[in-house]
Design an enzyme around this catalytic site. Structure first.
Site, PDB file in Angstrom:
ATOM      1  N   SER A 136       0.865  -1.185   0.000  1.00 16.00           N
ATOM      2  CA  SER A 136       0.000   0.000   0.000  1.00 16.00           C
ATOM      3  C   SER A 136       0.896   1.227   0.000  1.00 16.00           C
ATOM      4  O   SER A 136       2.048   1.144   0.452  1.00 16.00           O
ATOM      5  CB  SER A 136      -0.851  -0.004   1.274  1.00 16.00           C
ATOM      6  N   TYR A 149      -2.205  -0.139  10.523  1.00 15.58           N
ATOM      7  CA  TYR A 149      -2.269  -0.530   9.102  1.00 15.58           C
ATOM      8  C   TYR A 149      -0.936  -0.223   8.416  1.00 15.58           C
ATOM      9  O   TYR A 149      -0.358  -1.079   7.732  1.00 15.58           O
ATOM     10  CB  TYR A 149      -3.421   0.208   8.416  1.00 15.58           C
TER      11      TYR A 149
END
Ligand SMILES: NC(=O)c1ccc[n+]([C@@H]2O[C@H](COP(=O)([O-])OP(=O)(O)OC[C@H]3O[C@@H](n4cnc5c(N)ncnc54)[C@H](OP(=O)(O)O)[C@@H]3O)[C@@H](O)[C@H]2O)c1
Length: 276
Positions: A136, A149
């Site tokens: 990501s 995250y």
């Protein structure tokens, strides 16, 4: 060459978003795709290629072992592994407990490790294979109120870099696809750390999360990631990483050349309510 690693692809998180778009794009291209998620999904036959969906939970050792064994038995080998299963747990750093962190890591990081344990030894023996880990841009930049995250995705970055070096002598390749904002089920599936459900960070927290949700839901189609993955599979020497979506490849370039404090300033400015 499209099938340089073989035709059999295993995709985690294939019932939705990026994993699903990738499963169908590859199957339409003639690949034999075995997709998994906790909820399973529909099988689809495209003639040469197909998607077969199975139920599996990447957080459970036994589930991973049983399903990967079953797919290897059915297909003969897993030639390409795509780790796309992922979730987001949000919350300010001091409102995220070790238990919240474990839940986040258990899917996004330990889930990838379980898959590597189950699939890579056979690739190594056969001296052929490709592992694509979905990272990501949150694994390049630490995103405020998404520390868990971002940590999980930074960890996947390190894991992939090590895989490349260690597995190179065995002809097994690894790389990262780093999506920017993509419109998928990820936004609705995001959970809050226990204490963050009544966060003491107030408006800066709620506004930052609202901004992220808006960016994701206004983001690109998961098809652009699927197309990037198909291209990656055709490459003899996949690059370490490929940022896909939005203006984030430019941001990544800035991170390389700008001083850390300037990057921090820009990131803070991107979220309304955070003090500059
Ligand atoms: N969307 C974005 O903007 C974005 C940006 C950067 C990176 N990413 C990354 O892209 C990957 C795919 O996300 P997405 O956007 O496509 O989200 P999504 O639409 O929510 O898809 C997530 C998939 O993962 C599966 N999954 C979740 N937990 C699982 C578990 N424990 N075991 C097995 N499967 C599990 C889900 O199915 P079940 O719930 O049925 O298990 C679903 O198929 C993730 O790694 C995410 O971090 C997304």
């Amino acid at each position: 060459m499209k099938y340089r690693y073989g035709k059999n692809v295993f995709i985690t998180g294939a019932s939705s978003g990026i994993g699903k778009a990738t499963a169908h794009t590859l199957a339409k291209s003639g690949f034999h795709v075995y997709g998994i998620s906790r909820s399973g999904g529909e099988d689809t036959d495209y003639g040469d290629g197909f998607v077969q969906m199975l139920k599996m939970d990447v957080t459970l050792d036994d589930s991973v072992r049983a399903v990967t064994d079953e797919v290897m038995r059915r297909a003969g080998s897993i030639d390409i592994l795509i780790n796309a299963a992922g979730t987001g747990v949000c919350g300010a750093v001091d409102e995220c407990s070790a238990q919240d962190a474990y839940m986040q890591m258990n899917t996004n990081y330990l889930g990838v490790i379980r898959m590597i344990n189950a699939v890579v030894p056979d690739m190594r023996k056969r001296k052929c294979g490709l592992c694509i880990n979905i990272g990501s841009v949150g694994g390049i930049f630490a995103i405020p109120f998404q520390s868990l995250y971002s940590s999980s995705k930074f960890a996947v970055e390190a894991l992939t870099e090590c895989m490349r070096i260690e597995l190179k002598p065995f002809g097994v390749k690894a790389c990262l696809i780093e999506p920017g904002d993509i419109k998928t089920g990820f936004t609705a599936a995001r959970t809050y750390a226990e204490k963050a459900k009544n966060s003491e960070y107030g408006e800066p927290f709620s506004r930052a999360i609202a901004q992220m949700e808006k960016d994701e839901q206004g983001g690109a189609s998961p098809q652009i990631i699927a197309n990037a993955i198909l291209k990656m599979i055709k490459r003899k020497n996949p690059p370490v990483r490929k940022v896909v979506g939005g203006m984030y490849s430019f941001f990544r370039f800035l991170k390389r050349v700008f001083p850390d404090r300037l990057v921090e300033f820009i990131l803070t400015a991107m979220y309304p309510g955070l003090k500059k």
